[in-house]
Design an enzyme around this catalytic site. Structure first.
Site, PDB file in Angstrom:
ATOM      1  N   SER A  49       9.589  -1.221  -7.507  1.00 25.43           N
ATOM      2  CA  SER A  49       8.887  -0.587  -8.637  1.00 25.43           C
ATOM      3  C   SER A  49       7.372  -0.766  -8.559  1.00 25.43           C
ATOM      4  O   SER A  49       6.863  -1.865  -8.371  1.00 25.43           O
ATOM      5  CB  SER A  49       9.382  -1.159  -9.961  1.00 25.43           C
ATOM      6  OG  SER A  49       8.593  -0.617 -11.013  1.00 25.43           O
TER       7      SER A  49
ATOM      8  N   LYS B 271      19.055   3.161 -18.042  1.00 28.05           N
ATOM      9  CA  LYS B 271      18.432   4.060 -19.033  1.00 28.05           C
ATOM     10  C   LYS B 271      19.375   4.477 -20.166  1.00 28.05           C
ATOM     11  O   LYS B 271      18.940   4.726 -21.276  1.00 28.05           O
ATOM     12  CB  LYS B 271      17.877   5.305 -18.329  1.00 28.05           C
ATOM     13  CG  LYS B 271      16.635   4.988 -17.503  1.00 28.05           C
ATOM     14  CD  LYS B 271      16.010   6.208 -16.883  1.00 28.05           C
ATOM     15  CE  LYS B 271      14.803   5.759 -16.057  1.00 28.05           C
ATOM     16  NZ  LYS B 271      13.973   6.848 -15.588  1.00 28.05           N
TER      17      LYS B 271
ATOM     18  N   GLY C  31      20.344   9.122 -13.515  1.00 31.07           N
ATOM     19  CA  GLY C  31      19.658   8.743 -14.755  1.00 31.07           C
ATOM     20  C   GLY C  31      18.524   9.636 -15.225  1.00 31.07           C
ATOM     21  O   GLY C  31      18.327   9.803 -16.433  1.00 31.07           O
TER      22      GLY C  31
ATOM     23  N   ARG D 151      27.247  15.428  -5.921  1.00 27.43           N
ATOM     24  CA  ARG D 151      28.380  15.017  -5.087  1.00 27.43           C
ATOM     25  C   ARG D 151      29.597  14.696  -5.959  1.00 27.43           C
ATOM     26  O   ARG D 151      30.694  15.140  -5.702  1.00 27.43           O
ATOM     27  CB  ARG D 151      27.951  13.783  -4.274  1.00 27.43           C
ATOM     28  CG  ARG D 151      29.021  13.218  -3.390  1.00 27.43           C
ATOM     29  CD  ARG D 151      28.497  12.031  -2.629  1.00 27.43           C
ATOM     30  NE  ARG D 151      28.038  10.948  -3.510  1.00 27.43           N
ATOM     31  CZ  ARG D 151      27.530   9.804  -3.102  1.00 27.43           C
ATOM     32  NH1 ARG D 151      27.383   9.578  -1.805  1.00 27.43           N
ATOM     33  NH2 ARG D 151      27.143   8.875  -3.958  1.00 27.43           N
TER      34      ARG D 151
ATOM     35  N   LYS E  12      30.008  13.940 -12.981  1.00 24.03           N
ATOM     36  CA  LYS E  12      28.714  13.565 -13.582  1.00 24.03           C
ATOM     37  C   LYS E  12      27.901  14.796 -13.967  1.00 24.03           C
ATOM     38  O   LYS E  12      27.176  14.781 -14.959  1.00 24.03           O
ATOM     39  CB  LYS E  12      27.914  12.675 -12.621  1.00 24.03           C
ATOM     40  CG  LYS E  12      28.371  11.237 -12.653  1.00 24.03           C
ATOM     41  CD  LYS E  12      27.179  10.302 -12.431  1.00 24.03           C
ATOM     42  CE  LYS E  12      27.310   9.552 -11.144  1.00 24.03           C
ATOM     43  NZ  LYS E  12      26.060   8.975 -10.667  1.00 24.03           N
TER      44      LYS E  12
ATOM     45  N   TYR F  18       8.792   9.448  -4.693  1.00 26.48           N
ATOM     46  CA  TYR F  18       7.371   9.439  -4.333  1.00 26.48           C
ATOM     47  C   TYR F  18       7.065   8.403  -3.246  1.00 26.48           C
ATOM     48  O   TYR F  18       5.959   8.353  -2.731  1.00 26.48           O
ATOM     49  CB  TYR F  18       6.483   9.207  -5.570  1.00 26.48           C
ATOM     50  CG  TYR F  18       6.779   7.925  -6.314  1.00 26.48           C
ATOM     51  CD1 TYR F  18       7.704   7.916  -7.341  1.00 26.48           C
ATOM     52  CD2 TYR F  18       6.154   6.734  -5.970  1.00 26.48           C
ATOM     53  CE1 TYR F  18       8.013   6.750  -8.008  1.00 26.48           C
ATOM     54  CE2 TYR F  18       6.454   5.555  -6.634  1.00 26.48           C
ATOM     55  CZ  TYR F  18       7.378   5.577  -7.659  1.00 26.48           C
ATOM     56  OH  TYR F  18       7.679   4.421  -8.318  1.00 26.48           O
TER      57      TYR F  18
END
Ligand code: ATR
Length: 263
Positions: free
Chosen positions: A14, A65, A128, A150, A154, A211
């Site tokens: 992070s 989350k 999430g 996949r 979900k 990123y």
């Protein structure tokens, strides 16, 4: 001294502490921002620390989350509609869960100067952050959103939140103007999503939520086939910027130096 945290698992990668601590220094605030790796069993305790003012704010990342929601007193409209919380704080003795990923994505698209109005969007992944991206896309008035994941279940769960979603099987690529990689494929530099680029381009927008690395194979190949590409850097910076503004009631700057912190 005020104390802020980002919680997740894994959390080593992070860059939130780097950004927040840079802005804390810029604004001369007496505070620290750290990262903490947690297990699901630790969520209740860490959130009770917010009520007791031992912690002043928490950012939440994968995989918590949604899991933090039962421990909060109130959700903002955005957090409630996406069932996703990335920013927690105390207000009037109530623990509030908010979602700044939505604004983060919208501001990143604005920054890129790409107009999403009436565009057809294909999202790969259903993890999430996807409900926030969908909410944001709808705000920006796209014409169609299709999800491919996949694990189809979900994607179907997301349809309970957003009734007009389209779902296709993993590996099936329908027509699109914009394709968003919201899977974790590419976090590891060698990984790659199997796409037949010869059938897709040119002149589409390829957006990767990742990123770091700066350019995944998904973006590299898209660019080589004549498409426009954007990585998730500005979304990450803007979601952090929104959280910072809520907590400290101050708006720090986003300039080249800040952007470089995330490269
Ligand atoms: P979470 O699912 O815990 O929210 P995430 O990092 O936000 O975690 O999401 C990971 C996403 O990448 C999921 O959509 C995942 O697909 P599944 O739902 O089927 O697990 C997707 N993903 C990760 N590795 C993948 C792979 N090798 N092939 C296809 N999809 C993959």
């Amino acid at each position: 001294m005020k104390k802020y945290l980002v919680i997740g698992n894994p959390i080593d990668h992070s860059l939130s502490p780097k950004l927040h601590n840079y802005w804390i220094k810029e604004k001369n605030i007496n505070a620290t921002y750290d990262k903490k790796k947690l297990d699901e069993n630790d969520l209740k305790k860490i959130i009770s620390d917010v009520r007791e003012k031992k912690i002043n704010g928490i950012n939440v990342t994968v995989p918590f989350k949604k899991l933090v929601i039962p421990f909060l007193d109130e959700l903002s409209i955005e957090a409630n509609e996406t069932k996703s919380v990335n920013t927690i704080y105390l207000n009037d003795n109530k623990i509030i869960g908010h979602n700044t990923d939505i604004a983060g994505f919208e501001l990143a698209i604005k920054y890129s100067k790409y107009d999403l109005t009436n565009k057809e969007i294909l999202i790969l992944g259903a993890g999430g952050v996807v409900s926030s991206i969908i909410f944001s896309l709808k705000k920006m008035r796209v014409s169609k959103i299709t999800i491919s994941n996949r694990t189809k279940k979900k994607a179907e769960d997301l349809k309970n939140l957003f009734k007009d979603l389209n779902i296709v099987d993993w590996g099936n690529i329908p027509n699109f103007d914009v394709i968003i990689n919201a899977t974790s494929i590419g976090l590891n530099k060698a990984e790659e999503i199997k796409l037949d680029y010869s059938k897709i381009g040119p002149n589409k927008l390829f957006y990767d939520v990742i990123y770091n690395p700066t350019e995944t194979n998904f973006l590299k190949k898209a660019k080589a086939s004549g498409n426009r590409t954007e990585n998730g850097k500005m979304m990450f910076i803007y979601q952090a910027h929104q959280a910072f503004t809520i907590w400290h009631k101050l708006m720090p700057k986003i300039d080249d130096e800040v952007i470089k912190l995330v490269e």
